[in-house]
Design an enzyme around this catalytic site. Structure first.
Site, PDB file in Angstrom:
ATOM      1  N   SER A 149      30.963   9.039   8.382  1.00 16.31           N
ATOM      2  CA  SER A 149      31.911   8.002   8.776  1.00 16.31           C
ATOM      3  C   SER A 149      33.052   8.611   9.594  1.00 16.31           C
ATOM      4  O   SER A 149      32.809   9.251  10.613  1.00 16.31           O
ATOM      5  CB  SER A 149      32.417   7.266   7.531  1.00 16.31           C
ATOM      6  N   ASP A 246      25.500  -1.815  10.405  1.00 14.51           N
ATOM      7  CA  ASP A 246      26.757  -1.070  10.318  1.00 14.51           C
ATOM      8  C   ASP A 246      27.607  -1.397  11.544  1.00 14.51           C
ATOM      9  O   ASP A 246      27.093  -1.500  12.664  1.00 14.51           O
ATOM     10  CB  ASP A 246      26.435   0.427  10.278  1.00 14.51           C
ATOM     11  N   HIS A 276      27.403   0.006   6.255  1.00 11.19           N
ATOM     12  CA  HIS A 276      28.195   1.231   6.204  1.00 11.19           C
ATOM     13  C   HIS A 276      28.315   1.735   4.764  1.00 11.19           C
ATOM     14  O   HIS A 276      28.557   0.966   3.839  1.00 11.19           O
ATOM     15  CB  HIS A 276      29.590   0.965   6.780  1.00 11.19           C
TER      16      HIS A 276
END
Length: 302
Positions: A149, A246, A276
């Site tokens: 991320s 995502d 995500h």
């Protein structure tokens, strides 16, 4: 976003996942404390310790059986929170499975510490890993840089920075649904999509916090936004994994395309129906297991 778009084995976990507003200072502070209080992962055959060396701080995973490779890892948290413990299980199990020594960087958070604070902290860890590598049984030429991320974005930026500085280069970049492009946050139409776990409103706050300017501004600091780099030639091989629902899907796919166009060897792994952070939300799902197996297979070849 409709829950039906999420892969069936992930739906219950995603539906129950808490939503926090990291735009609020008290929420950010509380979330950082919670991560710090997480229990230590207990994985037989892997010793975990906290290291502070000069300006570098990292969580070290030393497997008993080592294969000569290393990984500088950067955790996620939207540039504003998180901590190495949130990926303790991932790092410890990867260290054991591959015999890889992992240094999980601790870095300063925005908005209290905007760019380049986190980048500098990750750069300091890279330097210390190079210094310590041979003592750990690691070849300096076999050290990959990776992250998840926001940490994936920091990792990609670190790879670009190290490339330009010269010297020993990373063996690869291992990017798990990386946060690469502030221009996504500037797309107001994405607010209405309602992405699970990390939506575009949160994304806008995170990028604004680290950059100190509005996302999508004409000029941003070099290395702060990996997707803004014009020339990607000469960067190391990359593995980029992301779910197709995502928020970062499009920017990750585009970065993979541009890397390939620049002659970089890229493996792009798109997980259907995965939002995500799905691997942390439902760690025992077959989707997660398969995704991590493919990711580790690539990493094990470095």
């Amino acid at each position: 976003m409709e829950l039906e778009r999420i892969e069936s084995s992930l739906r219950d976990g995603v539906r129950r996942a808490p939503r926090v507003d990291l735009g609020k200072a008290l929420v950010r502070k509380a979330s950082r404390v919670v991560v710090g209080l997480m229990p230590r992962a207990r994985v037989p055959g892997v010793r975990i310790s906290e290291v502070r060396e000069g300006g570098a701080r990292y969580r070290l995973y030393l497997p008993e059986e080592r294969g000569g490779a290393g990984l500088v890892w950067v955790h996620g948290g939207g540039m504003v929170g998180g901590g190495p413990k949130q990926t303790d299980r991932l790092c410890a199990e990867t260290a054991r499975a591959l015999g890889v020594v992992i240094a999980s960087a601790r870095y300063r958070f925005a908005p209290e510490h905007p760019f380049p604070a986190a980048s500098d902290d990750c750069r300091a860890v890279w330097e210390r890993v190079l210094v310590n590598a041979r003592g750990w049984g690691v070849s300096p030429e076999r050290i990959t840089v990776g992250g998840q991320s926001a940490g994936g974005g920091l990792a990609a930026g670190l790879v670009q920075r190290v490339h330009d500085e010269g010297g020993v280069q990373p063996a690869g970049q291992w990017l798990v649904y990386p946060m690469l492009d502030d221009r996504t946050a500037a797309r107001g139409e994405l607010d209405a999509v309602g992405h699970f776990v990390w939506d575009n409103r949160a994304n806008r706050f995170g990028w604004g916090a680290v950059l100190g300017v509005r996302p999508g501004a004409d000029v941003v600091p070099e290395y702060a936004v990996p997707a803004r780099r014009g020339d990607l030639t000469g960067l190391p091989p990359a593995w980029i994994g992301v779910g197709d629902v995502d928020l970062f899907h499009d920017e990750d796919v585009e970065y993979a395309r541009r890397l390939r166009a620049a002659g970089v060897d890229v493996t792009l792994d798109v997980a259907p129906g995965a939002p995500h952070g799905f691997d942390g939300i439902v760690p025992d799902s077959p989707v997660t297991s398969d995704f991590l197996a493919r990711a580790r297979s690539w990493l094990g070849e470095r």
